[in-house]
Design a protein around this motif. Structure first.
Motif, PDB file in Angstrom:
ATOM      1  N   SER A   1       0.830  -1.202   0.000  1.00  0.00           N
ATOM      2  CA  SER A   1       0.000   0.000   0.000  1.00  0.00           C
ATOM      3  C   SER A   1       0.868   1.257   0.000  1.00  0.00           C
ATOM      4  O   SER A   1       2.070   1.204   0.244  1.00  0.00           O
ATOM      5  N   LYS A   2       0.215   2.383  -0.249  1.00  0.00           N
ATOM      6  CA  LYS A   2       0.926   3.664  -0.299  1.00  0.00           C
ATOM      7  C   LYS A   2       1.454   4.027   1.096  1.00  0.00           C
ATOM      8  O   LYS A   2       0.745   3.854   2.095  1.00  0.00           O
ATOM      9  N   PRO A   3       2.695   4.524   1.182  1.00  0.00           N
ATOM     10  CA  PRO A   3       3.227   4.963   2.483  1.00  0.00           C
ATOM     11  C   PRO A   3       2.401   6.123   3.056  1.00  0.00           C
ATOM     12  O   PRO A   3       1.848   6.927   2.311  1.00  0.00           O
ATOM     13  N   ALA A   4       2.327   6.200   4.374  1.00  0.00           N
ATOM     14  CA  ALA A   4       1.570   7.250   5.057  1.00  0.00           C
ATOM     15  C   ALA A   4       2.441   8.492   5.232  1.00  0.00           C
ATOM     16  O   ALA A   4       3.528   8.423   5.822  1.00  0.00           O
ATOM     17  N   ALA A   5       1.968   9.629   4.724  1.00  0.00           N
ATOM     18  CA  ALA A   5       2.702  10.898   4.846  1.00  0.00           C
ATOM     19  C   ALA A   5       2.892  11.261   6.315  1.00  0.00           C
ATOM     20  O   ALA A   5       1.984  11.118   7.132  1.00  0.00           O
ATOM     21  N   GLY A   6       4.098  11.741   6.648  1.00  0.00           N
ATOM     22  CA  GLY A   6       4.415  12.148   8.010  1.00  0.00           C
ATOM     23  C   GLY A   6       4.668  10.999   8.966  1.00  0.00           C
ATOM     24  O   GLY A   6       5.037  11.222  10.117  1.00  0.00           O
ATOM     25  N   HIS A   7       4.455   9.789   8.531  1.00  0.00           N
ATOM     26  CA  HIS A   7       4.672   8.617   9.384  1.00  0.00           C
ATOM     27  C   HIS A   7       5.740   7.708   8.794  1.00  0.00           C
ATOM     28  O   HIS A   7       6.755   7.426   9.433  1.00  0.00           O
ATOM     29  N   ASP A   8       5.499   7.228   7.565  1.00  0.00           N
ATOM     30  CA  ASP A   8       6.465   6.374   6.872  1.00  0.00           C
ATOM     31  C   ASP A   8       7.498   7.256   6.179  1.00  0.00           C
ATOM     32  O   ASP A   8       7.225   8.414   5.860  1.00  0.00           O
ATOM     33  N   TRP A   9       8.692   6.717   5.939  1.00  0.00           N
ATOM     34  CA  TRP A   9       9.736   7.471   5.248  1.00  0.00           C
ATOM     35  C   TRP A   9      10.652   6.536   4.474  1.00  0.00           C
ATOM     36  O   TRP A   9      10.740   5.359   4.760  1.00  0.00           O
ATOM     37  N   VAL A  10      11.327   7.118   3.473  1.00  0.00           N
ATOM     38  CA  VAL A  10      12.324   6.425   2.660  1.00  0.00           C
ATOM     39  C   VAL A  10      13.569   7.297   2.660  1.00  0.00           C
ATOM     40  O   VAL A  10      13.480   8.502   2.399  1.00  0.00           O
ATOM     41  N   GLN A  11      14.732   6.717   2.942  1.00  0.00           N
ATOM     42  CA  GLN A  11      15.974   7.491   3.024  1.00  0.00           C
ATOM     43  C   GLN A  11      17.024   6.949   2.076  1.00  0.00           C
ATOM     44  O   GLN A  11      17.200   5.742   1.958  1.00  0.00           O
ATOM     45  N   ASN A  12      17.742   7.872   1.422  1.00  0.00           N
ATOM     46  CA  ASN A  12      18.783   7.548   0.449  1.00  0.00           C
ATOM     47  C   ASN A  12      20.072   8.232   0.899  1.00  0.00           C
ATOM     48  O   ASN A  12      20.120   9.458   0.963  1.00  0.00           O
ATOM     49  N   THR A  13      21.097   7.449   1.213  1.00  0.00           N
ATOM     50  CA  THR A  13      22.424   7.997   1.498  1.00  0.00           C
ATOM     51  C   THR A  13      23.343   7.550   0.369  1.00  0.00           C
ATOM     52  O   THR A  13      23.579   6.355   0.184  1.00  0.00           O
ATOM     53  N   THR A  14      23.807   8.518  -0.401  1.00  0.00           N
ATOM     54  CA  THR A  14      24.674   8.260  -1.546  1.00  0.00           C
ATOM     55  C   THR A  14      26.081   8.719  -1.195  1.00  0.00           C
ATOM     56  O   THR A  14      26.261   9.812  -0.664  1.00  0.00           O
ATOM     57  N   SER A  15      27.080   7.889  -1.501  1.00  0.00           N
ATOM     58  CA  SER A  15      28.474   8.273  -1.245  1.00  0.00           C
ATOM     59  C   SER A  15      29.358   7.811  -2.390  1.00  0.00           C
ATOM     60  O   SER A  15      29.046   6.849  -3.092  1.00  0.00           O
ATOM     61  N   PHE A  16      30.454   8.538  -2.579  1.00  0.00           N
ATOM     62  CA  PHE A  16      31.457   8.200  -3.581  1.00  0.00           C
ATOM     63  C   PHE A  16      32.813   8.197  -2.895  1.00  0.00           C
ATOM     64  O   PHE A  16      33.121   9.101  -2.117  1.00  0.00           O
TER      65      PHE A  16
ATOM     66  N   GLN B   1       5.431   9.415  -0.239  1.00  0.00           N
ATOM     67  CA  GLN B   1       5.828   8.896  -1.545  1.00  0.00           C
ATOM     68  C   GLN B   1       6.672   7.638  -1.365  1.00  0.00           C
ATOM     69  O   GLN B   1       7.201   7.381  -0.282  1.00  0.00           O
ATOM     70  N   ARG B   2       6.841   6.881  -2.439  1.00  0.00           N
ATOM     71  CA  ARG B   2       7.517   5.588  -2.375  1.00  0.00           C
ATOM     72  C   ARG B   2       9.034   5.658  -2.456  1.00  0.00           C
ATOM     73  O   ARG B   2       9.696   4.676  -2.170  1.00  0.00           O
ATOM     74  N   GLY B   3       9.606   6.781  -2.903  1.00  0.00           N
ATOM     75  CA  GLY B   3      11.033   6.771  -3.155  1.00  0.00           C
ATOM     76  C   GLY B   3      11.787   8.004  -2.733  1.00  0.00           C
ATOM     77  O   GLY B   3      11.215   9.056  -2.436  1.00  0.00           O
ATOM     78  N   SER B   4      13.094   7.848  -2.717  1.00  0.00           N
ATOM     79  CA  SER B   4      14.040   8.935  -2.480  1.00  0.00           C
ATOM     80  C   SER B   4      15.103   8.812  -3.568  1.00  0.00           C
ATOM     81  O   SER B   4      15.738   7.767  -3.705  1.00  0.00           O
ATOM     82  N   PHE B   5      15.262   9.868  -4.353  1.00  0.00           N
ATOM     83  CA  PHE B   5      16.120   9.838  -5.534  1.00  0.00           C
ATOM     84  C   PHE B   5      17.191  10.919  -5.428  1.00  0.00           C
ATOM     85  O   PHE B   5      16.924  12.011  -4.929  1.00  0.00           O
ATOM     86  N   GLN B   6      18.392  10.623  -5.927  1.00  0.00           N
ATOM     87  CA  GLN B   6      19.455  11.613  -6.038  1.00  0.00           C
ATOM     88  C   GLN B   6      20.136  11.417  -7.392  1.00  0.00           C
ATOM     89  O   GLN B   6      20.188  10.312  -7.917  1.00  0.00           O
ATOM     90  N   SER B   7      20.669  12.503  -7.940  1.00  0.00           N
ATOM     91  CA  SER B   7      21.424  12.420  -9.186  1.00  0.00           C
ATOM     92  C   SER B   7      22.351  13.613  -9.278  1.00  0.00           C
ATOM     93  O   SER B   7      22.197  14.604  -8.563  1.00  0.00           O
ATOM     94  N   GLY B   8      23.332  13.520 -10.158  1.00  0.00           N
ATOM     95  CA  GLY B   8      24.283  14.603 -10.354  1.00  0.00           C
ATOM     96  C   GLY B   8      25.410  14.157 -11.258  1.00  0.00           C
ATOM     97  O   GLY B   8      25.264  13.220 -12.043  1.00  0.00           O
TER      98      GLY B   8
END
Length: 172
Positions: A85-100, A129-136
């Motif tokens: 199911s859809k994540p609950a705003a303010g309750h559920d979270w998705v985290q992205n840690t990007t390293s080089f 939302q379902r995702g956490s995105f990074q780019s560069g």
């Protein structure tokens, strides 16, 4: 010498990297194309970890070779909850840690407003939302032989925290 004593042995990536470090350290330039018959165009990896409700946390990392005429290496990472199911705003979270992380004698990578042998940035999405995105696009100094890209993902969803990570590397 016998013919078996003269057989050529293909070097491992670690042996080639050590040779490059030695040659760069003594000032002898070596072209990366001498190490590979076919140039590496991109590198990527992905991984998943399950939630108890059947959904999965997926992590992806992608690095492209340098854009010709620029010092930049484009990249993308994502951490996404797939299924369920859809994540609950303010309750559920998705985290992205990007390293080089750069490798070589006095090597460095520049990204996220940082220049060091290792740089990183974290983005947490708790907007339902379902995702956490990074780019560069990172840059490197001339002493960098290869770069590893890592994405560490975590999510609080369906009452549990799940972690997943992926990594890849690219010769520079």
């Amino acid at each position: 010498m016998t013919s078996t004593a003269c057989q050529r042995v293909a070097p491992s990536l670690a042996a080639v990297a050590a040779l490059l470090v030695l040659l760069v350290a003594v000032g002898q330039p070596v072209q990366a194309t001498e190490l590979q018959e076919k140039p590496q165009e991109e590198a990527n990896d992905s991984a998943t970890s399950p939630f108890t409700n059947g959904a999965k946390l997926r992590t992806d990392v992608w690095i492209k070779t340098k854009i010709v005429g620029t010092p930049e290496f484009p990249w993308k990472t994502k951490v996404v909850i797939e299924g369920g199911s859809k994540p609950a705003a303010g309750h559920d979270w998705v985290q992205n840690t990007t390293s080089f992380q750069s490798y070589g004698v006095a090597s460095s990578v520049t990204e996220f407003g940082q220049t060091s042998s290792e740089v990183s940035e974290t983005w947490r999405n708790d907007a339902g939302q379902r995702g956490s995105f990074q780019s560069g696009a990172f840059t490197i100094n001339w002493r960098t032989m290869y770069v590893e890209g890592h994405v560490s993902g975590s999510a609080f969803y369906n009452g549990q925290t799940v972690h997943s990570s992926a990594q890849t590397s690219i010769l520079t």
